[in-house]
Design a protein around this motif. Structure first.
Motif, PDB file in Angstrom:
ATOM      1  N   ILE B 119      87.216  19.606 -18.052  1.00 15.64           N
ATOM      2  CA  ILE B 119      88.467  20.084 -17.467  1.00 15.64           C
ATOM      3  C   ILE B 119      89.024  21.218 -18.321  1.00 15.64           C
ATOM      4  O   ILE B 119      89.460  22.256 -17.809  1.00 15.64           O
ATOM      5  CB  ILE B 119      89.484  18.923 -17.372  1.00 15.64           C
ATOM      6  N   ALA B 120      88.969  21.021 -19.642  1.00 14.63           N
ATOM      7  CA  ALA B 120      89.509  22.058 -20.524  1.00 14.63           C
ATOM      8  C   ALA B 120      88.789  23.383 -20.299  1.00 14.63           C
ATOM      9  O   ALA B 120      89.420  24.434 -20.183  1.00 14.63           O
ATOM     10  CB  ALA B 120      89.367  21.626 -21.978  1.00 14.63           C
ATOM     11  N   PHE B 121      87.464  23.293 -20.212  1.00 17.03           N
ATOM     12  CA  PHE B 121      86.729  24.549 -20.029  1.00 17.03           C
ATOM     13  C   PHE B 121      86.755  25.030 -18.586  1.00 17.03           C
ATOM     14  O   PHE B 121      86.341  26.149 -18.291  1.00 17.03           O
ATOM     15  CB  PHE B 121      85.297  24.408 -20.543  1.00 17.03           C
ATOM     16  N   GLY B 122      87.227  24.162 -17.688  1.00 13.76           N
ATOM     17  CA  GLY B 122      87.346  24.572 -16.294  1.00 13.76           C
ATOM     18  C   GLY B 122      88.617  25.335 -16.029  1.00 13.76           C
ATOM     19  O   GLY B 122      88.749  25.994 -14.994  1.00 13.76           O
ATOM     20  N   ALA B 140      81.876  27.484 -23.849  1.00 12.43           N
ATOM     21  CA  ALA B 140      81.665  26.056 -24.086  1.00 12.43           C
ATOM     22  C   ALA B 140      80.293  25.845 -24.700  1.00 12.43           C
ATOM     23  O   ALA B 140      80.111  25.064 -25.642  1.00 12.43           O
ATOM     24  CB  ALA B 140      81.791  25.288 -22.779  1.00 12.43           C
ATOM     25  N   GLN B 141      79.337  26.553 -24.150  1.00  9.26           N
ATOM     26  CA  GLN B 141      77.961  26.396 -24.602  1.00  9.26           C
ATOM     27  C   GLN B 141      77.824  26.750 -26.083  1.00  9.26           C
ATOM     28  O   GLN B 141      77.048  26.145 -26.801  1.00  9.26           O
ATOM     29  CB  GLN B 141      77.050  27.278 -23.735  1.00  9.26           C
ATOM     30  N   PHE B 142      78.587  27.718 -26.541  1.00 10.36           N
ATOM     31  CA  PHE B 142      78.479  28.085 -27.952  1.00 10.36           C
ATOM     32  C   PHE B 142      79.397  27.262 -28.828  1.00 10.36           C
ATOM     33  O   PHE B 142      79.047  26.858 -29.933  1.00 10.36           O
ATOM     34  CB  PHE B 142      78.761  29.583 -28.132  1.00 10.36           C
ATOM     35  N   PHE B 143      80.575  26.999 -28.282  1.00  9.31           N
ATOM     36  CA  PHE B 143      81.582  26.351 -29.100  1.00  9.31           C
ATOM     37  C   PHE B 143      81.242  24.881 -29.397  1.00  9.31           C
ATOM     38  O   PHE B 143      81.329  24.433 -30.524  1.00  9.31           O
ATOM     39  CB  PHE B 143      82.941  26.452 -28.402  1.00  9.31           C
ATOM     40  N   LYS B 229      89.321  22.331  -8.077  1.00  8.21           N
ATOM     41  CA  LYS B 229      88.359  22.909  -9.010  1.00  8.21           C
ATOM     42  C   LYS B 229      88.254  22.049 -10.264  1.00  8.21           C
ATOM     43  O   LYS B 229      87.159  21.819 -10.781  1.00  8.21           O
ATOM     44  CB  LYS B 229      88.795  24.319  -9.414  1.00  8.21           C
ATOM     45  N   LEU B 230      89.405  21.575 -10.738  1.00  7.45           N
ATOM     46  CA  LEU B 230      89.359  20.795 -11.974  1.00  7.45           C
ATOM     47  C   LEU B 230      88.646  19.468 -11.753  1.00  7.45           C
ATOM     48  O   LEU B 230      87.911  18.996 -12.626  1.00  7.45           O
ATOM     49  CB  LEU B 230      90.769  20.579 -12.525  1.00  7.45           C
ATOM     50  N   ILE B 231      88.831  18.882 -10.578  1.00  8.62           N
ATOM     51  CA  ILE B 231      88.098  17.642 -10.295  1.00  8.62           C
ATOM     52  C   ILE B 231      86.596  17.937 -10.303  1.00  8.62           C
ATOM     53  O   ILE B 231      85.795  17.166 -10.831  1.00  8.62           O
ATOM     54  CB  ILE B 231      88.529  17.035  -8.951  1.00  8.62           C
ATOM     55  N   ALA B 232      86.246  19.068  -9.738  1.00  7.69           N
ATOM     56  CA  ALA B 232      84.820  19.424  -9.726  1.00  7.69           C
ATOM     57  C   ALA B 232      84.302  19.550 -11.156  1.00  7.69           C
ATOM     58  O   ALA B 232      83.237  19.027 -11.486  1.00  7.69           O
ATOM     59  CB  ALA B 232      84.605  20.727  -8.972  1.00  7.69           C
ATOM     60  N   PHE B 233      85.075  20.202 -12.001  1.00  8.76           N
ATOM     61  CA  PHE B 233      84.649  20.323 -13.394  1.00  8.76           C
ATOM     62  C   PHE B 233      84.546  18.949 -14.047  1.00  8.76           C
ATOM     63  O   PHE B 233      83.605  18.662 -14.782  1.00  8.76           O
ATOM     64  CB  PHE B 233      85.627  21.212 -14.184  1.00  8.76           C
ATOM     65  N   ALA B 234      85.532  18.122 -13.756  1.00 11.27           N
ATOM     66  CA  ALA B 234      85.542  16.799 -14.381  1.00 11.27           C
ATOM     67  C   ALA B 234      84.344  15.983 -13.915  1.00 11.27           C
ATOM     68  O   ALA B 234      83.607  15.414 -14.732  1.00 11.27           O
ATOM     69  CB  ALA B 234      86.849  16.086 -14.044  1.00 11.27           C
ATOM     70  N   VAL B 235      84.133  15.935 -12.615  1.00 10.21           N
ATOM     71  CA  VAL B 235      83.041  15.109 -12.097  1.00 10.21           C
ATOM     72  C   VAL B 235      81.705  15.650 -12.591  1.00 10.21           C
ATOM     73  O   VAL B 235      80.838  14.910 -13.049  1.00 10.21           O
ATOM     74  CB  VAL B 235      83.087  15.068 -10.550  1.00 10.21           C
ATOM     75  N   SER B 236      81.581  16.960 -12.510  1.00 13.76           N
ATOM     76  CA  SER B 236      80.333  17.574 -12.958  1.00 13.76           C
ATOM     77  C   SER B 236      80.071  17.252 -14.424  1.00 13.76           C
ATOM     78  O   SER B 236      78.975  16.837 -14.805  1.00 13.76           O
ATOM     79  CB  SER B 236      80.426  19.085 -12.758  1.00 13.76           C
TER      80      SER B 236
END
Lengths: 439, 358, 657, 280, 267
Positions: B119-122, B140-143, B229-236
């Motif tokens: 969610i944070a990165f979304g 996100a991938q680097f951090f 969108k955030l739900i999508a990020f969360a679920v994903s």
């Protein structure tokens, strides 16, 4: 356009063909099968090719010259890991099924793959031999009965390097500045704790600078080094990172004579690529380079003459090729040792493990095997799966690696203490009850 | 041809909306499940289980996770591996630090942790789209791996930053053999795939697709874009997180944060693309294609060379394998840019119409 | 009377049968309708309630015993219920062809003195309102689908829902009324009036009693062993005796489930979904299906086509034998090939046609082409022929399982007596016989002999197996000037058996030679043209192409060659023909609503063309008027080519069949 | 589910006291007051005011670029006008979020079809009912209890819309594959699925032939009549506008140049000059 | 008159299984305007795209039949090759480059030609003489111009390729009546003065038949009728279904029925 149909048909045929081929193709019966998880492609392919070339060449030599180990012929199969952990696991699993007795012993030649296999090896009863890499605390065979980080481990290397630097600096490192330039991976982080301990003990200043994988860009790291002006730089790299480090060092004007690599940063592959930038660079080694050993001559005369050489002939006598020969020799000797106890027949991993744990190769035996001084003697036991912990330093002359020290040892005491601590913690975490397996 | 649908009619919406409305599909799925749950554990070798099936399932789950985000909700992400890392490390730590923590709960908490991070990165997705969002997820991938390495607390101060997963035990039953691990992974993946299928055919799934296809219209019919969108990020991320935990616990046993690198993220993205963007089935097909095909090719080439007595230079088969694999990817993408799932769909359509062409 | 289907003795009217099923299998599905995306279903009990409400509603509106009620529309559950409701009150439902234009309906409504009508939708309402201007006796128009009707001011309009509401109120107010009405019903009351379209003159109302229809239905059910488990798709016009018997009478006797398609366009899809176990269609429907199959196969990939043709050849060789259980005559190799063919071709084909589950399929009402008949039987569809008329409740002859012959219609059904009159006419006594023609004692007398035999008007004879063989309509058979026998329908049928020919009209009575009008099949010939790269736009263009004439000529000459082998008919070979510039159409009065050619009308209407045919002209310009549904007219003008066809010397037939 | 074939009460039937087309036009539902909208200095709308009464069909006409679509975008909150107010159902807004507009019962269609191309017709319509759906994520993931019930209930509602718009045959087709005219219908369906009080239609008949326009008109009239929905309609076909609308607003270059019954507008000189041209 | 463009019995299938056109044949004689009429989904746009070879991007393909332009098969040519031969399609929905100015948009039309700067300049002026409105707004970003102007830009851009034949898809879509007239007048003008042949797909039958010489009516992917514009206008089916006329004149949209009269298509 009907091509989708053909596609499907082709795909189905291909899969069917593969599925048919999947069941373990039985290895020649009556041979001691050795599974080899090798890598010859990918970023570290050159290193792998040299090491495994030597490894296989020695196995060939044993078969061709001696007719096997006490009459038991060796057989082997390679599986390409691309130095990738997941692929390594796949190869391990694939090789595991290839013969009735299992793959004798596995040399993962990758710290990452070693980690991934540590849990699996006991279950499958396959010894893991990690010559100069892998998990250092596995030296404690009571916690890791199936893992053999033989000869010397990273902590030995680190303390050895410190000792070497200390000698060069006249025995006192107090106030000196040392940089560890490391590959930013599990491998690169292995020496951190021990170097920190050494710094505290010996009073030098330590700065650790990571180089992200694969390491072909080190401009900022070396600028940092130049600013910091250390007395020494320890190079803890792998693959392309090493040559880049040497070249960048030259560019920023850091003397190569003040750089010491570990044994994975000290092969011809690193220095030859770096060219003149490598001149004067030191590296710790597990084995000496050169062709002046009877075993090398035998391989050239018997194996390569018959056209059965595996490695690139140009690599014969190089650091990594010799290391491969040495690693193969340890495996073969473990077989020989186990045969003493279990008889001259094809042995299981469990029996090899015993052979390995009871390995004792002294200088005489080394000479008999034609290795002379290429390797230090080695003696293992249940509590010590490592061995001597000796390293020897070589310097690149511009054309070859030349030994500049004797076999030396770092702070063996400290290393052992740390190993036991770490192993105990691991045992606690995993719920392992330390103990010796016996035979 | 195999589809004989005559006489299959629906008298209720419940029947019409079931997962597999065609009887033949239902039977096929049941058969597949039976084979997967009973046949394979009984007959498959540990090589098949450990080296092929478990990683396939784990990657399928991660692909599913990315597909939910990218395929259904239309948000491109390159941070999949990072979310897997979060899941793996979180599950490890929950297991490590809370005595008596059931392993499944650890997996779920690992997934939830990953969801939070997701969610944070979304959040940037609310302002940026497409390519730009992909770049943001790269952060996100680097951090995340950097952080996991940097703060050694995460790896319980392990010297190398490698975490070694604890043994899996549920209610005193140890999942220590390949077959048991496989069954555990299979069960989790099956349940989560079912859940994913259900989500994408429920209101949330429609909201995702609506946002993906036409966000203005979605907003106008009352869908809250941000929320969706955030739900999508969360679920994903939850899916990726659980996949990461399984990757660590059931597959490799030990992982280092650097293993969850951009390379892995791309691999999973390829799985989505090859399998089929916006398809549950495609996630499995893509994972199978990318994880299994190289191995099949490798075996085929090695055995083939051995059978033909070709004494190929070492490494040659590996090179050949890579070349063939790459060629196959390109071939499939040219034949069907919409992925294997679409290919399968066309095939199925053809079979339903058989013997007629249209 | 035998009691198949387990009905009890008192269930001798349709309303009682309905009550019987509601009691015996109340929770089983009685009827389904594809609507709102699914097959909405009603159980027998629900149907009984719906019918009750509708009947009481009709009563509340003043419907009395003996009155008639028109039913117009596609096959909708509510329309079937209206029939049952009417019968419950002792009234007579009169189903009408839904595609008939207002003018045609007017005649029937007047003739049957209809005051009530239940119709499907706005389209039918509009027609009836138009009629009402000329026929004010029509008092109530009840509609099923309210779409578009909300703002109609007409007080005679009423929705079916409202009707049922009124009915429920009425029912509450008069508790014993409904049962009383049912109880008053007699088995020999007129149950329904079915208007026969007739190729000549005005339609006649055929009155059937409950007992005649029930007897016919029972006979059919016993003959093929139908049960309450069977499923049918009702898609034929409700006004046709075929549908009435099959979707209404037989369903109510056997208690099986009737499925109503979503709309006439979706019949193929709905057929496929339902997969009926019992199917009935006139030859024309089977023919269209086959044409579609062939066209679609022609579009298939080469490999698939080859597969299809290979296995169709296998099927042709042994399919029918396997179907009839004569497996001993089939070699093992053939049986194996047939099995593979069933897997790859026949099974999928039956599936896409919606015929996977069919146990029995019937065709009747016209002659069926041999290729057509063979095709279905060879792919494993148990297609059989039956013979019967509206007047006999279609209960005369049926082919029994395993004894199917192409050229006969089977032996008489149980309880049926048949005699061949001296003039060769088939005369029938059947349990399903009509009561009378409504208000047409003259016609009744003309059709039924004083000793109770119905004169079918068909010429036929029995073969050695005792199966009836029909030759032609007796009335149509004429003579050429030279005295040769001229059997127009026989010739027309032969022509129509070609997939490229849709309709044919033969002329020749009292003329020197035989000629014909041809209608090509737009789908089949169109596809043929496409494959040959012949560009065309629409029927008129295609019909006048030389290539199409060549194609038709081939067919005509094949028929001629065939006729030449018949000593009696040899001289009636088709000497000249033309391809009509427009398709014959029921709206223009050229066909009956059951798509039979009205030869006389056509001859009159196209007198110019007929004359040109006989005059030896090579083309003829014609201008004609066509009528649109809404009464508008348009003119259509064309220059029609006329061709000579090759004839063949008459060979003495080896042996008359 | 028990067989309940006709779950929704049928629309008022004809014949029995049907109200003969006399739709009860009620009070003002929406009023637009002095709206001005500009994009970076370009004025799209200048001081526009008009009202829409309940149950009315209100047409907005004008040349291309007159600001008609911008007007709709202001009403349902896609654009925020710089000046002016919008009153809807007694509440006054200076700006409105699209989501808020949707919850208050404003639905719309777009000039360039804005369907969810990757989804089936059914799913597009179901999406239109998203606001009516309440079950939580977990219930959806496991398709249990309330979610299952809700899905089936909504499906039934949506089926009535499908039936109403006669798009049964394409129910499960992805909308991207449908011809333009059918897509327009589906978009109307999606808006209807929300059961709006106010329906904004942006050129619902553009790109259609007469037959399709006739269908669309019927749908618009039926919606207005059977559900009592108030309709604001942008349309270029004067025949359509004159036949089906109750009142017409004419815009030209962002200004209102006419407002009244179709006949008033038809004879308004300013309107003829700016838009209709002489031929009409 | 020899046919400039001839389509013979093409069949188009989308997505491998969806049949969209079947056996469509038509001809466009040199220097004529031919209208393609039909409901949405009848296959008008597909026909145009089949000619200009734009089907592939939509997963469609011409599976049968052939398309000839000046006697040469053009079914396998790519769109830019076609433009070089003088066939240009103006897509439905106008498809202007939104961020370019009108003039830049027009200039993109000349890309396929290797014309000199002067020639292009001259062509541009020529376009401006037909579309004076565009000249006024030449520097406006096309995204900010009205629908009519965008349509003009699209046609103008096609003209820049100096076509012999323009395939015009729904030029009247979403345009105000006055603008529709204006566009069609220009089409007529171009046809008369530049001898450009047009094949136009159009919903607005009334206008199309007023400007076209000949018409084809497509229904469900087939040609059901063709004829001179005059003839079509007087056909009863066309009148009812395409022009909305009844015997009593224009039918009110308010009176549309919920059922359709059967179409006979009797020529």
């Amino acid at each position: 356009m009907k091509s989708w149909k053909q596609t499907v048909v082709t795909a189905v045929l291909a899969i069917a063909g593969v599925a048919a081929a999947m069941p373990a193709a039985a290895q020649q019966a009556g041979t001691q099968f050795i599974g080899i998880t090798s890598y010859r492609v990918g970023p570290y392919g050159a290193n792998g090719a040299a090491f495994f070339g030597g490894f296989i060449d020695y196995l060939s030599l044993v078969n061709e010259r001696d007719g096997g180990v006490n009459g038991v012929k060796l057989s082997w199969e390679e599986c390409e890991t691309e130095y990738n952990n997941a692929k390594g696991v796949e190869c391990y699993e694939r090789l595991k099924t290839k013969s009735a007795t299992g793959p004798t012993a596995i040399h993962p030649m990758s710290t990452g793959i070693t980690y991934a296999l540590i849990d699996k090896a006991p279950a499958d009863k396959i010894p893991l031999i990690t010559l100069g890499y892998g998990r250092t605390d596995a030296t404690d065979g009571r916690v890791f009965p199936w893992v053999f980080p033989v000869q010397s481990n990273y902590w030995d290397a680190a303390t050895g390097i410190i000792k070497f630097i200390g000698d060069k600096e006249g025995g006192d490192l107090k106030g000196k500045k040392i940089v560890l330039l490391y590959h930013d991976s599990a491998y690169g982080k292995e020496p951190h704790s021990v170097l920190e301990a050494e710094a505290k003990k010996l009073g030098f200043e330590l700065r650790m600078i990571p180089v992200p994988h694969p390491g072909n860009e080190q401009q900022s790291q070396w600028l940092q080094i130049r600013q910091y002006q250390p007395n020494w730089v320890i190079l803890w790299g792998w693959g392309v990172m090493n040559a880049t480090a040497l070249q960048t060092a030259q560019k920023v004007g850091f003397p190569r004579e003040k750089m010491v690599g570990n044994w994975w940063a000290g092969s011809e592959i690193d220095t030859e690529v770096a060219g003149a930038a490598a001149n004067g660079y030191y590296a710790a080694s597990l084995n000496l380079a050169g062709k002046g050993y009877p075993v090398v001559k035998d391989i050239e005369d018997i194996v390569y003459k018959k056209g059965k050489g595996n490695g690139n002939p140009k690599q014969i006598g190089t650091v990594l090729w010799n290391r491969g020969v040495g690693a193969a020799m340890l495996t073969v000797e473990a077989v020989r040792k186990a045969q003493e106890k279990y008889g001259k027949k094809v042995l299981t991993g469990e029996q090899i493990r015993w052979g390995m744990e009871n390995l004792d190769i002294n200088a005489g035996r080394l000479k008999a095997l034609g290795f002379n001084t290429m390797l230090p003697p080695i003696k293992l036991s249940c509590t010590d799966h490592g061995g001597s912990g000796l390293v020897r330093f070589q310097q690149w002359t511009g054309s070859e690696w030349k030994a500049v020290s004797d076999w030396i040892s770092g702070d063996k005491q400290m290393v052992r203490t740390m190993i036991e601590e770490s192993a105990a913690k691991y045992a606690a975490e995993k719920g392992i009850k330390p103990g010796c397996l016996g035979g | 041809m195999l589809y004989r649908e005559s006489g299959q009619f629906k008298t209720t919406y419940a029947a019409d909306q079931q997962l597999f409305p065609i009887r033949q599909d239902r039977y096929a799925v049941l058969l597949l499940l039976a084979v997967a749950f009973v046949g394979i554990p009984l007959f498959a070798s540990s090589y098949w289980l450990t080296a092929l099936l478990i990683p396939f399932l784990v990657f399928a789950l991660a692909t599913l996770g990315l597909n939910i985000l990218t395929g259904y909700a239309g948000q491109l992400s390159l941070g999949t591996a990072a979310f897997m890392a979060v899941g793996a490390v979180a599950a490890y730590n929950f297991q490590l630090r809370i005595p008596g923590m059931p392993i499944l709960v650890s997996f779920i908490l690992g997934g939830l942790t990953s969801a939070l991070i997701g969610i944070a990165f979304g959040l940037p997705s609310l302002r940026i789209k497409g390519f730009y969002l992909a770049v943001a997820t790269l952060a996100a991938q680097f951090f995340i791996p950097w952080l996991l390495v940097k703060v050694s607390w995460f790896s319980n101060n392990s010297a190398s930053g490698v975490i070694t997963a604890q043994p899996i035990e549920i209610l005193g039953f140890a999942f220590d053999t390949p077959a048991r691990k496989y069954l555990l992974v299979l069960t989790i993946v099956a349940v989560m795939a079912l859940a994913a299928k259900n989500m994408v055919r429920s209101s949330i799934g429609r909201a995702w697709m609506a946002v993906r296809d036409m966000d203005v219209a979605a907003e106008v019919i009352g869908i809250r874009i941000m929320h969706t969108k955030l739900i999508a990020f969360a679920v994903s991320s939850f899916y990726c997180g659980v996949a990461g935990a399984l990757y660590a616990f059931a597959y490799l046993g030990s992982v280092e944060p650097d293993g969850f690198n951009l390379d892995l993220s791309f691999r999973i993205l390829f799985m989505v693309i090859i399998g089929g963007v916006g398809s549950i089935l495609g996630s499995f097909l893509g994972a199978a294609f990318i994880t299994l095909l190289p191995i099949f090719l490798d075996v085929l080439l090695t055995e083939g060379a051995a059978a033909l007595n070709l004494n190929l230079p070492s490494g040659m088969t590996s090179m050949a394998q890579l070349v063939v694999f790459g060629a196959l990817i390109i071939f499939f993408l040219i034949v069907e840019p919409h992925g294997l799932a679409r290919l399968w769909q066309i095939l199925k359509e053809k079979l339903r119409l058989w013997p007629f062409p249209h | 009377m035998s009691q198949p289907g387990g009905t009890d003795a008192v269930a001798d009217t349709f309303p009682r049968l309905l009550q019987h099923h509601a009691a015996v299998r109340g929770d089983r599905t009685a009827i389904r309708e594809k609507d709102l995306g699914i097959w909405l279903s009603w159980t027998w009990r629900e149907v009984a309630d719906e019918v009750r409400a509708a009947a009481c509603g009709l009563a509340a509106l003043g419907f009395k015993r003996g009155m008639t009620l028109a039913v117009v529309g596609d096959n909708r559950p509510r329309l079937y219920w209206s029939m049952a409701a009417t019968q419950a009150l002792g009234g007579i439902p009169v189903p009408l062809y839904q595609d008939a234009i207002a003018q045609e309906m007017l005649f029937v409504l007047e003739n049957a003195e209809v005051e009530f009508a239940v119709v499907e939708d706005q389209e039918q309402v509009d027609k009836l309102l138009e009629i009402r201007a000329k026929y004010p006796r029509l008092k109530h128009i009840i509609y099923d689908d309210a779409r578009g009707l909300r703002n109609y001011p007409n007080p005679e309009l009423l929705s079916f829902d409202r009707l049922q509401e009124l009915g429920r109120e009425h029912d509450r107010a008069h508790p014993g009324f409904y049962q009383g009405e049912i109880d008053r019903g007699q088995h020999d009351d007129t149950a329904v009036m079915l208007y026969t379209s007739g190729t000549t003159g005005n339609p006649k109302g055929v009155c059937h009693t409950h007992s005649s229809l029930i007897a016919a239905a029972r006979g059919d059910i016993a003959f093929d062993g139908f049960t309450a488990q069977d499923e049918v798709l009702s898609y034929l016009p409700m006004a046709w005796v075929g549908d009435h018997l099959f979707s209404y009478a037989q369903a109510l006797v056997a208690g099986f489930c009737v499925n109503c398609p979503e709309s006439s366009e979706t019949v193929p899809i709905d057929l496929r979904e339902i997969g009926p176990t019992y199917y009935f269609a006139p030859p024309r429907v089977f023919e269209n299906l086959l044409t579609t199959v062939m066209i679609r196969m022609e579009d298939a990939a080469r490999f698939k086509q080859r597969l299809f043709h290979y296995f169709m050849a296998v099927a042709k060789r042994c399919g029918a034998k396997i179907m009839d259980g004569r497996t001993a005559e089939v070699s093992l190799g053939d049986r194996l090939q047939y099995f593979i063919g069933d897997l790859l071709v026949y099974g999928p084909l039956r599936n896409v046609l919606g015929m996977s589950r069919i146990r029995v399929a019937y065709t009747g009402g016209a002659a069926i082409g041999p290729d057509l008949f063979d095709f279905y039987r060879s792919i494993g569809v148990n297609l059989k022929q039956l013979y019967g008329q509206t007047e006999t409740g279609v209960y005369v002859c049926k082919q029994p399982n395993g004894k199917v012959k192409l050229d006969t219609v089977g032996p008489p059904l149980p309880g049926v007596e048949i005699r061949i009159a001296d003039n060769g006419e088939v005369q029938v006594k059947s349990p399903g016989m009509l009561k009378e023609y409504y208000k047409r004692p003259d016609a009744t007398a003309e059709s039924i002999t004083p000793d109770g035999w119905f004169m079918t008007g068909d010429a036929g004879f029995f073969d050695r197996d005792g199966d009836l063989k029909i030759i032609d309509r007796a009335k149509d058979v004429g003579k050429l000037k030279d005295g040769t026998l001229f059997a127009p329908q026989y010739i027309e049928n032969k022509l129509k058996f070609f997939p490229h020919i849709k309709e044919a009209v033969a002329f020749g009575h009292d003329r020197e030679m035989c000629t014909a009008f041809i209608n090509v099949d737009l789908g089949s010939v169109g596809n043929w043209a496409e494959r040959r790269g012949i560009a065309y736009s629409g029927y008129t263009d295609l019909a006048q192409r030389d290539a199409v004439y060549d194609l038709v000529q081939e067919c005509v000459e094949k028929v001629n060659r065939d006729l030449a082998t018949d000593a009696q008919l040899g001289n009636s070979q088709i000497r000249r023909f033309l391809v009509l510039h427009k398709e014959l159409d029921a709206d223009d009065g050229e066909l009956t609503r059951t798509r039979k050619v009205r030869r006389g009308f056509i001859a009159e209407r196209y007198a110019q063309l007929v004359n040109a045919l006989f005059a030896g002209d090579t083309h003829c310009e014609i201008e004609g008027q066509i009528k649109f549904e809404d009464g508008r007219t348009g003119t259509i003008r064309a220059d029609v080519k006329i061709r000579d066809a090759k004839t063949f010397p008459v060979v003495e037939a080896r042996k008359a069949a | 589910m028990s067989a309940s074939p006709h779950p929704n009460p049928p629309p008022p039937a004809a014949g029995e006291g049907a109200h003969n087309g006399a739709r009860r036009i009620g009070d003002v539902l929406l009023s637009v007051e002095n709206i001005s909208l500009a994009f970076g200095g370009v004025k799209a709308l200048t001081d526009i005011s008009f009202d829409v009464r309940e149950h009315e069909i209100r047409a907005i006409i004008g040349p291309n670029g007159a600001g008609k679509s911008s007007m709709l975008n202001c009403i349902n909150g896609v654009y925020t006008p710089q000046q002016g107010r919008i009153r809807f159902d007694g509440q006054t807004f200076t700006s409105m979020a699209p989501h808020k507009a949707a919850t208050m019962g404003i639905a719309r269609t777009f000039q360039n079809i804005a369907l969810f191309k990757g989804m089936s017709v059914l799913d597009n319509l179901m999406t239109g009912r998203n606001l009516k759906m309440r079950s939580n994520l977990l219930a959806q993931a496991f398709y249990v209890g309330p979610n299952r019930r809700e899905e089936l209930e909504q499906r039934e509602k949506v089926e009535h819309i499908i039936d109403f718009l006669q798009i049964e045959s394409v129910r499960k087709t992805p909308v991207g594959r449908l011809p333009y005219g059918v897509q327009k219908r589906v978009e109307l369906g999606r808006a209807l699925a929300a059961e709006p009080r106010l329906l904004l239609l942006d050129e619902p008949m553009a790109g259609m032939n007469i037959e399709e326009k006739q269908d669309m008109c019927r749908f618009v009239l039926d919606v207005n009549d059977e559900f009592g929905t108030t309709i604001v309609l942008i349309e270029h076909d004067m025949g359509v506008v004159m036949d089906i609308s109750d009142r017409v607003v004419v815009l030209d270059y962002g200004k209102k140049i006419g407002d009244g019954t179709p006949d008033d507008v038809r004879n308004n000189k300013a309107v003829i000059d700016a838009y209709l041209g002489v031929s009409h | 008159m020899p046919a400039l463009l001839a389509i013979n019995n093409i069949e188009v299938i989308y997505d491998h299984v969806i049949l969209v056109l079947k056996g469509v044949s038509l001809e466009v004689p040199e220097g004529r305007i031919v209208a393609l009429l039909g409901a949405n989904g009848a296959g008008k746009t597909t026909t145009l795209k089949a000619i200009s070879n734009l089907l592939q991007s939509e997963r469609g393909e011409v599976t049968k039949g052939g398309i000839e332009y000046r006697g040469d098969r053009i079914d396998r040519l790519n769109p830019s090759e076609l433009v070089k031969r003088g066939v240009v399609q103006v897509m439905e929905g106008r498809h202007c480059f939104q961020h370019l100015t009108i003039e830049e948009n027009l200039l993109t039309g000349a890309f396929t030609r290797s014309a000199s700067r002067a020639e292009i300049k001259q062509d541009l002026e020529r376009v401006y003489t037909y579309f004076p409105r565009l000249k006024v707004r030449r520097t406006s970003q096309s995204g900010y111009t009205s629908g009519g102007e965008q349509q003009m830009t699209a046609i103008g851009r096609a003209l820049m390729a100096r076509p012999n034949m323009i395939l015009l898809d729904e030029p009247s879509m979403g345009l105000a009546p006055q603008v529709v007239e204006e566009i069609f007048e220009i089409v007529k003008d171009l046809n008369a003065k530049e001898r450009v042949s047009f094949l136009l797909a159009e919903q607005n039958t009334m206008v199309a038949l007023r400007y076209a010489d000949y018409g084809y009516i497509l229904e469900n992917g087939r040609v059901v009728m063709d004829g001179d514009a005059e003839e079509l206008r007087s056909n009863e089916d066309v009148k009812e279904f395409y022009l909305g006329l009844s015997t009593a004149g224009r039918k009110s949209f308010r009176d549309a029925k919920h059922y359709r009269r059967r179409k006979r298509w009797l020529a």
